[in-house]
Design a protein around this motif. Structure first.
Motif, mmCIF file in Angstrom:
data_model
loop_
_atom_site.group_PDB
_atom_site.id
_atom_site.type_symbol
_atom_site.label_atom_id
_atom_site.label_comp_id
_atom_site.label_asym_id
_atom_site.label_seq_id
_atom_site.Cartn_x
_atom_site.Cartn_y
_atom_site.Cartn_z
ATOM 1 N N ALA A 31 0.808 -1.232 0.124
ATOM 2 C CA ALA A 31 -0.184 -0.226 -0.032
ATOM 3 C C ALA A 31 0.867 1.369 0.089
ATOM 4 C CB ALA A 31 -0.921 -0.036 1.368
ATOM 5 N N ILE A 32 1.827 1.433 0.911
ATOM 6 C CA ILE A 32 2.670 2.473 0.840
ATOM 7 C C ILE A 32 3.486 2.624 -0.436
ATOM 8 C CG2 ILE A 32 4.732 3.369 1.872
ATOM 9 C CD1 ILE A 32 3.958 1.956 4.655
ATOM 10 N N LEU A 33 4.048 1.454 -0.909
ATOM 11 C CA LEU A 33 4.763 1.592 -2.083
ATOM 12 C C LEU A 33 3.753 2.011 -3.211
ATOM 13 C CD1 LEU A 33 7.257 0.584 -4.148
ATOM 14 C CD2 LEU A 33 5.628 -1.432 -4.444
ATOM 15 N N THR A 34 2.641 1.447 -3.564
ATOM 16 C CA THR A 34 1.824 2.136 -4.508
ATOM 17 C C THR A 34 1.337 3.556 -4.198
ATOM 18 O OG1 THR A 34 0.655 -0.147 -4.208
ATOM 19 C CG2 THR A 34 -0.275 1.221 -5.773
ATOM 20 N N VAL A 35 1.143 3.798 -3.093
ATOM 21 C CA VAL A 35 0.591 5.254 -3.035
ATOM 22 C C VAL A 35 1.697 6.343 -3.352
ATOM 23 C CG1 VAL A 35 -0.292 6.913 -1.479
ATOM 24 C CG2 VAL A 35 -1.262 4.899 -1.582
ATOM 25 N N SER A 36 2.909 5.865 -2.669
ATOM 26 C CA SER A 36 4.095 7.068 -3.050
ATOM 27 C C SER A 36 4.683 6.780 -4.425
ATOM 28 C CB SER A 36 5.089 6.561 -2.290
ATOM 29 O OG SER A 36 5.828 5.411 -2.183
ATOM 30 N N LEU A 37 4.416 5.709 -5.042
ATOM 31 C CA LEU A 37 4.676 5.782 -6.372
ATOM 32 C C LEU A 37 3.627 6.569 -7.346
ATOM 33 C CD1 LEU A 37 6.610 4.253 -8.679
ATOM 34 C CD2 LEU A 37 4.766 2.541 -8.893
ATOM 35 N N ALA A 38 2.571 6.239 -6.844
ATOM 36 C CA ALA A 38 1.564 7.208 -7.638
ATOM 37 C C ALA A 38 1.661 8.635 -7.500
ATOM 38 C CB ALA A 38 0.041 6.792 -6.829
ATOM 39 N N PHE A 39 2.163 8.950 -6.276
ATOM 40 C CA PHE A 39 2.306 10.390 -6.019
ATOM 41 C C PHE A 39 3.409 11.003 -6.933
ATOM 42 C CE2 PHE A 39 -0.326 10.446 -2.213
ATOM 43 C CZ PHE A 39 -1.129 11.701 -2.697
ATOM 44 N N ASN A 40 4.673 10.030 -7.099
ATOM 45 C CA ASN A 40 5.511 10.616 -7.586
ATOM 46 C C ASN A 40 5.334 10.564 -9.240
ATOM 47 O OD1 ASN A 40 7.926 11.044 -6.204
ATOM 48 N ND2 ASN A 40 8.196 8.794 -5.931
ATOM 49 N N LEU A 41 4.580 9.722 -9.843
ATOM 50 C CA LEU A 41 4.121 9.557 -11.246
ATOM 51 C C LEU A 41 3.396 10.800 -11.523
ATOM 52 C CD1 LEU A 41 3.678 5.872 -11.816
ATOM 53 C CD2 LEU A 41 5.645 7.182 -12.441
ATOM 54 N N LEU A 42 2.515 10.988 -10.488
ATOM 55 C CA LEU A 42 1.601 12.187 -10.892
ATOM 56 C C LEU A 42 2.664 13.485 -10.872
ATOM 57 C CD1 LEU A 42 -1.547 13.024 -10.931
ATOM 58 C CD2 LEU A 42 -1.424 13.273 -8.592
#
Lengths: 253, 299
Positions: B272-283
């Motif tokens: 969950a942490i990985l996905t969300v922080s990855l999502a913010f980086n990509l965004l």
């Protein structure tokens, strides 16, 4: 309102200590109310600096500048803004890229607490030769000439009596230059404005100005009437050379 | 008057221009797969947090000591933890905590960084020097260590973790805003605003800040990933959210002891942490392209 400009011993230097560069060693000239006065000279001769000193954008100068008999330093800021305004050289850099024409024009009205924003904006937009539907445009939706008209509208909306023009046409196309110059001529006739205009184009001076000063390395070499251009009646060698070169260039065209 | 007639419909279509810009940015983001991924994950996170009671299958705090450390299955999508609590439900409720942290940190850090940076950049001189030296001092500490010190001083709790993260996250934004402000302060349109009698504060708020906003927004989005990681780190160290709370970092911390036998305790919060922080980086990367001034001009 009279707005004759008197400049006595205006000097300014940038930098401090031994590295200081004296840009203006001591400028003297005066502009009568209702006159169009030109400042010509080569690049770096301090023409624009004089305008920035008069408008107090640069405020660490020495000497005396008075407008309408009052020392510029003694005029309160808001009153000074309603007395003099400036039109900048580059219409691409002088309009805020994220502000619509409406914001650009209504900001000064808000600052000065003036009423009837809509009416004033429409009137000034029409005065500079645009239609009222330009009010909701952004700078990137306008051409260079239209932008410069908006910049002139912004300068006029506070109804100043003195307009400082910093090469208002040099960033524009030749055909647009003529339009803007004619607009400036018309506005001066209609509103009785005093112009102090920086340019390096003597043809512009010939078209618009009553008198002009030739500047060289921060000093006014000579103040001449417009009529001095045609026969090259300048007495100072540099002014003679400048006018001669310009006449030669125009003759070649 | 004819002019009035012609410009009325134009005004009507121009009015929701900010909404139009937002729609353009969203379409632009959806066009590239990476930023679309970030946008969708973020959207999902918000939906999950908003409807947590409906999505969660169990009470996140309900213990079932007869049913501890059960592998995924049997009505527990992600298994149960050492006290028999449903991990899926805890993750769902934990998204609320993560979003709260991100939201609070961002609305504190954004304005502080912006005001400090633009003021220092526009005013220059001694004020600039003083403000930037203070910023330098904050910058010279690793942010996790500084947050640790703050939390140690204030006492461990979620609110203190948020304060600590906010205190350490503003300097890079102030730096950025200052650098941007310095490029605009000499512009002719700033000189024009001064000639119209605008006060320094008015110029900073009305002329400088709109110009700095896109880059600050991008930086803030990229920062959110770091904020999530720092919050999880503090939770993991026992200095953030306290045990019964379903905070993702704290869940990993307690699951660590059972990691060898029960992999699901740390894997799902970690994912969950990985996905969300990855999502913010990509965004954030996508926003950088979308808010680029040259792109903006085309709209």
């Amino acid at each position: 309102m009279t707005s004759n400009v008197e400049i006595r011993n205006l000097s300014i230097s940038f930098g401090e200590g031994p590295a200081a560069v004296k840009v203006l060693p001591g400028v003297n000239f005066s502009v009568e109310a209702g006159e169009c006065f030109g400042l010509v000279g080569e690049s770096g001769s301090g023409k624009s600096t004089v305008l920035r000193c008069i408008s107090m954008l640069t405020d660490f100068w020495q000497g005396q500048i008075s407008i309408g008999g009052r020392n510029v330093r003694d005029i309160p800021r808001l009153e000074r803004c309603r007395l003099l305004q400036m039109v900048f050289q580059d219409p691409y850099g002088s309009l805020h890229p994220r502000q619509s024409v409406r914001t650009t024009l209504s900001e000064p009205l808000k600052i000065h607490g003036l009423d009837d924003h809509e009416g004033r904006m429409r009137r000034v937009i029409r005065d500079v030769g645009l239609t009222a539907d330009f009010i909701d445009r952004f700078p990137h939706q306008m051409s260079g000439g239209q932008r410069q008209r908006i910049a002139i509208a912004r300068a006029l909306i506070l109804e100043p009596s003195l307009l400082l023009l910093d090469e208002p046409t040099s960033a524009l196309d030749v055909s647009v230059q003529a339009e803007i110059l004619n607009l400036l001529v018309r506005l001066r006739e209609e509103r009785g404005l005093t112009y102090l205009m920086v340019t390096h184009d003597l043809a512009v001076v010939d078209h618009m100005c009553d008198r002009f000063a030739v500047m060289l390395r921060g000093e006014v070499t000579e103040v001449l009437p417009r009529a001095a251009i045609q026969g090259n009646h300048a007495t100072h060698p540099y002014a003679r050379e400048l006018i001669g070169a310009s006449l030669e260039y125009e003759g070649a065209l | 008057m004819t002019v009035k007639d012609t410009d009325m419909p134009r005004q009507a279509s121009q009015l929701p221009s900010s909404l139009l810009v937002l729609r353009n940015i969203l379409t632009f983001l959806m066009r590239s797969p990476t930023s679309a991924f970030g946008l969708i994950v973020l959207g999902l996170l918000i939906v999950i947090a908003a409807f947590a009671p409906l999505i969660a299958t169990h009470d996140p705090y309900a213990q079932d000591l007869a049913n501890t450390l059960k592998a995924p299955g049997n009505g527990h999508y992600f298994g149960t933890d050492e006290l028999g609590r449903d991990i899926f439900s805890r993750l769902v409720w934990g998204s609320r905590i993560s979003l709260t942290i991100i939201f609070l940190v961002s609305i504190v850090v954004g304005p502080i960084g912006m005001i400090v940076g633009t003021t220092a950049g526009y005013m220059g001189g001694r004020l600039d020097t003083i403000m930037m030296r203070i910023t330098d001092i904050f910058l010279s500490f690793p942010s996790l260590i500084l947050s640790l010190a703050f939390v140690a001083a204030l006492g461990p709790s979620l609110n203190n973790a948020i304060i600590a993260i906010a205190l350490t996250a503003w300097p890079p934004i102030a730096r950025l805003a200052r650098a941007e402000a310095m490029t605009f302060r000499k512009a002719d349109y700033i000189a024009a605003a001064r000639l119209q009698g605008a006060s320094d504060m008015r110029i900073i708020f009305k002329s400088i800040m709109p110009m700095c906003l896109p880059s600050v927004l991008i930086r803030l989005t990229l920062n959110m990933a770091t904020v999530i990681l720092t919050a999880a780190g503090l939770g993991f160290l026992g200095l953030g959210a306290q045990p019964p709370m379903p905070e993702w970092g704290a869940m990993i911390a307690t699951g660590r002891r059972y990691m060898i036998d029960s992999w699901w305790l740390v894997t799902f919060p970690g994912l969950a942490i990985l996905t969300v922080s990855l999502a913010f980086n990509l965004l954030g990367d996508g926003l950088r392209d979308a808010l680029d001034p040259k792109q903006m001009n085309r709209r």
